[in-house]
Motif scaffolding. Structure first.
Motif, mmCIF file in Angstrom:
data_model
loop_
_atom_site.group_PDB
_atom_site.id
_atom_site.type_symbol
_atom_site.label_atom_id
_atom_site.label_comp_id
_atom_site.label_asym_id
_atom_site.label_seq_id
_atom_site.Cartn_x
_atom_site.Cartn_y
_atom_site.Cartn_z
ATOM 1 N N SER A 1 -5.758 -0.947 11.953
ATOM 2 C CA SER A 1 -4.364 -1.825 12.861
ATOM 3 C C SER A 1 -3.877 -1.306 14.142
ATOM 4 O O SER A 1 -3.577 -2.358 14.828
ATOM 5 N N GLY B 1 -7.936 -0.456 4.088
ATOM 6 C CA GLY B 1 -7.778 -0.909 5.104
ATOM 7 C C GLY B 1 -7.184 -2.031 5.188
ATOM 8 O O GLY B 1 -7.599 -3.615 4.084
ATOM 9 N N ILE B 2 -5.756 -2.850 5.453
ATOM 10 C CA ILE B 2 -4.869 -3.898 5.930
ATOM 11 C C ILE B 2 -5.192 -4.754 6.283
ATOM 12 O O ILE B 2 -5.611 -5.777 6.281
ATOM 13 N N THR B 3 -6.404 -4.397 7.552
ATOM 14 C CA THR B 3 -6.974 -5.410 8.718
ATOM 15 C C THR B 3 -7.836 -5.762 8.055
ATOM 16 O O THR B 3 -8.525 -6.432 8.358
ATOM 17 N N LYS C 1 -3.324 6.616 0.839
ATOM 18 C CA LYS C 1 -2.803 7.012 2.395
ATOM 19 C C LYS C 1 -2.314 8.629 2.594
ATOM 20 O O LYS C 1 -0.664 8.415 3.091
ATOM 21 N N GLU D 1 -16.584 5.338 5.103
ATOM 22 C CA GLU D 1 -15.654 5.189 6.199
ATOM 23 C C GLU D 1 -15.364 5.913 7.705
ATOM 24 O O GLU D 1 -16.060 6.248 7.396
ATOM 25 N N ALA E 1 -10.689 6.385 10.711
ATOM 26 C CA ALA E 1 -9.473 6.106 10.859
ATOM 27 C C ALA E 1 -9.707 4.919 10.402
ATOM 28 O O ALA E 1 -8.438 4.009 11.119
ATOM 29 N N ARG F 1 0.562 -1.001 0.409
ATOM 30 C CA ARG F 1 -0.131 0.001 -0.045
ATOM 31 C C ARG F 1 1.078 1.087 0.107
ATOM 32 O O ARG F 1 0.751 1.895 -0.586
HETATM 33 C C1 LIG Z 1 -9.779 6.870 7.116
HETATM 34 C C2 LIG Z 1 -8.859 5.479 7.015
HETATM 35 N N1 LIG Z 1 -9.584 4.002 7.102
HETATM 36 C C3 LIG Z 1 -9.547 2.881 6.856
HETATM 37 C C4 LIG Z 1 -8.227 2.627 7.674
HETATM 38 C C5 LIG Z 1 -7.540 1.635 8.482
HETATM 39 O O1 LIG Z 1 -6.247 0.761 7.524
HETATM 40 P P1 LIG Z 1 -6.224 -0.019 7.992
HETATM 41 O O2 LIG Z 1 -6.876 -1.608 8.537
HETATM 42 O O3 LIG Z 1 -4.396 -0.385 7.686
HETATM 43 O O4 LIG Z 1 -5.084 0.664 9.356
HETATM 44 C C6 LIG Z 1 -7.144 4.274 8.305
HETATM 45 C C7 LIG Z 1 -6.020 3.804 9.268
HETATM 46 O O5 LIG Z 1 -5.226 4.523 9.473
HETATM 47 C C8 LIG Z 1 -7.608 5.211 7.982
HETATM 48 O O6 LIG Z 1 -7.171 6.151 8.264
#
Ligand SMILES: Cc1ncc(COP(=O)(O)O)c(C=O)c1O
Length: 296
Positions: free
Chosen positions: A246, A208-210, A148, A181, A184, A52
């Protein structure tokens, strides 16, 4: 307090870490970042996070400041110096230093790379709360939310609204009434007939990676999934709701706009998914798919 940060090739004491006043990240938010979770001293889903990061950089025509291997080595050394066991590593890369002018500098700049760490309690050991409350807010962001970017003002304003409403997160709602969403986190619901719903990962949200890893976990567990947008109204009527990120892993949502979700307690399916995701974190740190493979 972490002891060290990494700034442009050097490990420096955290309190002394500084970047140039004309860094384009500082002046224009012309840069990207990654937050990679760390569990028992190891990076979680490092491959997809690096994918990413590379993709965000390439969308902005910012070169990788170091190879992936070198980035990994710097991260490992910073974690070692800060004795980081659980928490996350934060990486930020900007276009670098140039006299203030909106367009890209004519003479290519050297991208600026900084890293810091944060120690957090192990999420599986600490989750005793009843669940998060969220408040809905209009989504006022730009149309490339898949990048991001360090430009986070709308997300900050959304999170502040949540805090002022006594909530842990804000759910952003687009002009058609669909939840995009969190500020964060990614957003999910479980319908009355037990289907998990989350919207497609495209330019409308951050992939999101999660989210990505949870989709993989769900496929293994055979849980019914619908990849489609859901409206705020549907969320209010949902049996369960949860968010992913995350640092929050899979966290139940028990109130939306002050109304209880389902029976107002963390959902049974949500807690099952949380447990399955934590198993992935504990046992499968390195084994996730590449970002590009996500067709959903
Ligand atoms: C706007 C937004 N959506 C989703 C996520 C979740 O992403 P991840 O699962 O990679 O942390 C984040 C994480 O910072 C975010 O800023």
């Amino acid at each position: 307090m972490p002891r060290y940060a990494y700034v442009n090739g050097r490990f420096t004491r955290h309190g002394d870490a500084a970047v140039h006043i004309e860094d384009r990240g500082y002046q224009f938010a012309d840069g990207v970042y990654e937050v990679i979770p760390v569990h028992t001293g190891e990076l979680v889903d490092e491959g997809p996070h690096m994918d990413r990061l590379e993709r965000s950089l390439s969308e902005l025509s910012i070169p990788m400041p170091l190879s992936r291997r070198a980035l990994s080595l710097v991260a490992a050394e910073l974690m070692r110096r800060n004795a980081l066991t659980n928490g996350f590593i934060y990486m930020q890369i900007t276009r670098g230093v140039a006299p203030r002018d909106h367009k890209f500098p004519k003479k290519p700049t050297k991208p600026a790379l900084t890293m810091t760490t944060r120690q957090l309690p192990q999420p599986e050991a600490t989750f005793e709360r009843g669940g998060f409350s969220v408040v809905s807010v209009p989504d006022i962001r730009w149309k490339r939310r898949d990048i991001k970017s360090i430009s986070l003002l709308p997300n900050i304003l959304a999170k502040q609204k949540a805090a002022e409403a006594g909530c842990e997160e804000a759910w952003q709602v687009d002009e058609d009434g669909f939840v995009t969403e969190g500020s964060a986190t990614n957003a999910w619901i479980v319908t009355k007939d037990g289907k998990v719903v989350t919207r497609r990962s495209d330019a409308g949200i951050l992939g999101g990676i999660t989210r990505l890893s949870l989709l993989k976990v769900m496929r293994v567990e055979g849980i019914e999934l619908e990849i489609r947008p859901f409206s705020l109204e549907e969320a209010h009527e949902a049996r369960e709701a949860f968010l992913t990120s995350s640092t929050n892993y899979v966290t139940p949502i028990t109130r939306i706009d002050g109304k209880p979700v389902g029976n107002g307690h963390p959902g049974i399916l949500t807690m099952k998914l949380r447990k399955a995701y934590i198993d992935h974190v504990v046992h499968g740190k390195a084994g996730a798919e590449r970002f590009e493979v996500e067709a959903t």
